[in-house]
Scaffold this motif. Structure first.
Motif: not given
Length: 397
Positions: A193-194, A200, A196-198, A206, A220, A209-210, A217
């Motif tokens: 997850i982290e 995408p 994909k955040r940084s 992804t 976590r 997350i978006q 949204k």
């Protein structure tokens, strides 16, 4: 009736026949949980749409989500979309559904077909194989790995986590699952997850997350739960649906010959497998928020109710000659993927993977046969599932 007993697991269809004829609402046990089991098709459909039956036990009883304490490490598994009710369930489902649009699935078809050929190229070199690890398992595992965007370097941890989620809650493996495998799996999911955040990418994680619904949204914790749900639901049912489809067709050679002669029968064949020998035979427990009555049986507030999908799919009031496997059967809605608000979100993907898997397999190996007598095949001790330990086959006799 104890659905966790070996007696039930090995003779489930006899029990279903008895329930349909004599006890359409039957009290029994699922491990230590006292349950009201439903057998009839109409009763199951009604229950799965009844707002008086909820998935979140707290709503019905005021107590915890489960009638017994569970380790904190299992929270992502037990607080996912499938154990929530509206409006929380609807919001989460709306977000996840964006990953399973017809357009998204259409892009997967070619990849699944090439994957089936790759796996069969390898299996052909050995000729006699256990079809589950050689074919049924790697198809959905690879698809869900690529959909989630798991890198090849993470695959050892990913496979270990999958094995724990699928097999690690029985017997002596439970302690290892709780203390080692589950924490490692959670760590991998959180790390993904982290990442994909940084950075995408074009994958489901992804997208989750978006994604937004009504300006909200996923939190976590919701993201972790959704990843677990996608991992479990995205592969486990499909593994055994492919396996059961192959076995059932091999056991009914006249039906297999009809399918090989007319690929237009692929879709109805998959539906008939889901009805006749689908892998999922019961839903998650549903809890009564008030006293209700079904078929004259009083179900008290807070009680657990489980529709037996495997019994409903053999209800003679709905399906003519229900114990006959017939891929020419007129279409009627089988309940292999559930019904109502919690109908399996990945049903279309599972159907797609199974259809391509059996088509490719029997095109390449039309004379394939079982490598052992069917009576030697062993069912797994998983309550309310119909799945086999192994499926040895000879590809070219």
């Amino acid at each position: 009736m104890n659905v966790t007993s070996r007696q039930f697991i090995e003779n489930k269809f006899d029990y279903y026949r008895w329930m349909l004829e004599e006890a359409p609402v039957c009290q029994g046990r699922l491990s230590i949980l006292h349950v009201y089991f439903l057998a009839g098709y109409d009763d199951c459909v009604s229950a799965l749409r009844d707002p008086r039956l909820v998935r979140n036990r707290t709503t019905a009883t005021g107590g915890g989500r489960f009638p017994f304490p569970l380790p904190k490490g299992l929270t992502p598994m037990i607080s996912s979309m499938i154990t929530n009710d509206d409006p929380v369930h609807r919001r989460q489902r709306t977000l996840v559904a964006k990953a399973f649009t017809p357009r998204a699935l259409g892009k997967l078809s070619e990849r699944i077909e090439s994957l089936t050929h790759e796996l069969l190229d390898e299996a052909e070199r050995r000729n006699t194989v256990d079809l589950i690890p050689a074919y049924s398992l790697p198809i959905p595992v690879t698809v869900i790995r690529e959909m989630l965007g798991v890198d090849e370097a993470d695959m050892p941890k990913f496979r270990s986590g999958l094995r724990a989620l699928s097999e690690g809650f029985n017997g002596w493996t439970l302690l290892r699952t709780l203390l080692l495998d589950m924490p490692r799996m959670r760590s991998l999911v959180e790390e993904l997850i982290e990442r994909k955040r940084s950075a995408p990418r074009d994958d489901i994680l992804t997208g989750l997350i978006q994604a937004e619904a009504d300006g909200e949204k996923l939190s976590r914790e919701e993201l972790v739960s959704m990843a677990y749900l996608l991992i479990i639901a995205g592969y486990e049912t499909t593994v055994h649906l492919i396996t059961n489809a192959v076995l059932t067709l091999l056991q009914h050679p006249e039906q297999l010959e009809a399918l090989k002669a007319d690929t237009a029968l692929l879709d109805p064949a998959v539906e008939e497998v889901l009805r006749y020998a689908g892998p999922v035979h019961g839903t998650k427990p549903n809890y009564a928020v008030e006293d209700i009555e079904i078929r004259g049986a009083r179900i008290p507030k807070g009680a657990a109710v489980i529709p037996i999908l495997g019994a409903a799919n053999r209800d003679p009031a709905v399906f003519t000659n229900p114990e006959v496997f017939d891929i020419h059967r007129p279409p009627k809605k089988q309940l292999g993927f559930g019904h109502g608000p919690h109908h399996c979100l990945g049903a279309a993907l599972a159907r797609l993977e199974t259809r391509i898997a059996i088509k490719t397999l029997f095109e390449r190996f039309p004379n394939m046969r079982l490598a052992v007598p069917a009576g030697e095949l062993e069912l797994q001790s998983m309550p309310l599932w119909h799945r086999y330990e192994r499926l040895p086959v000879v590809l070219r006799p």
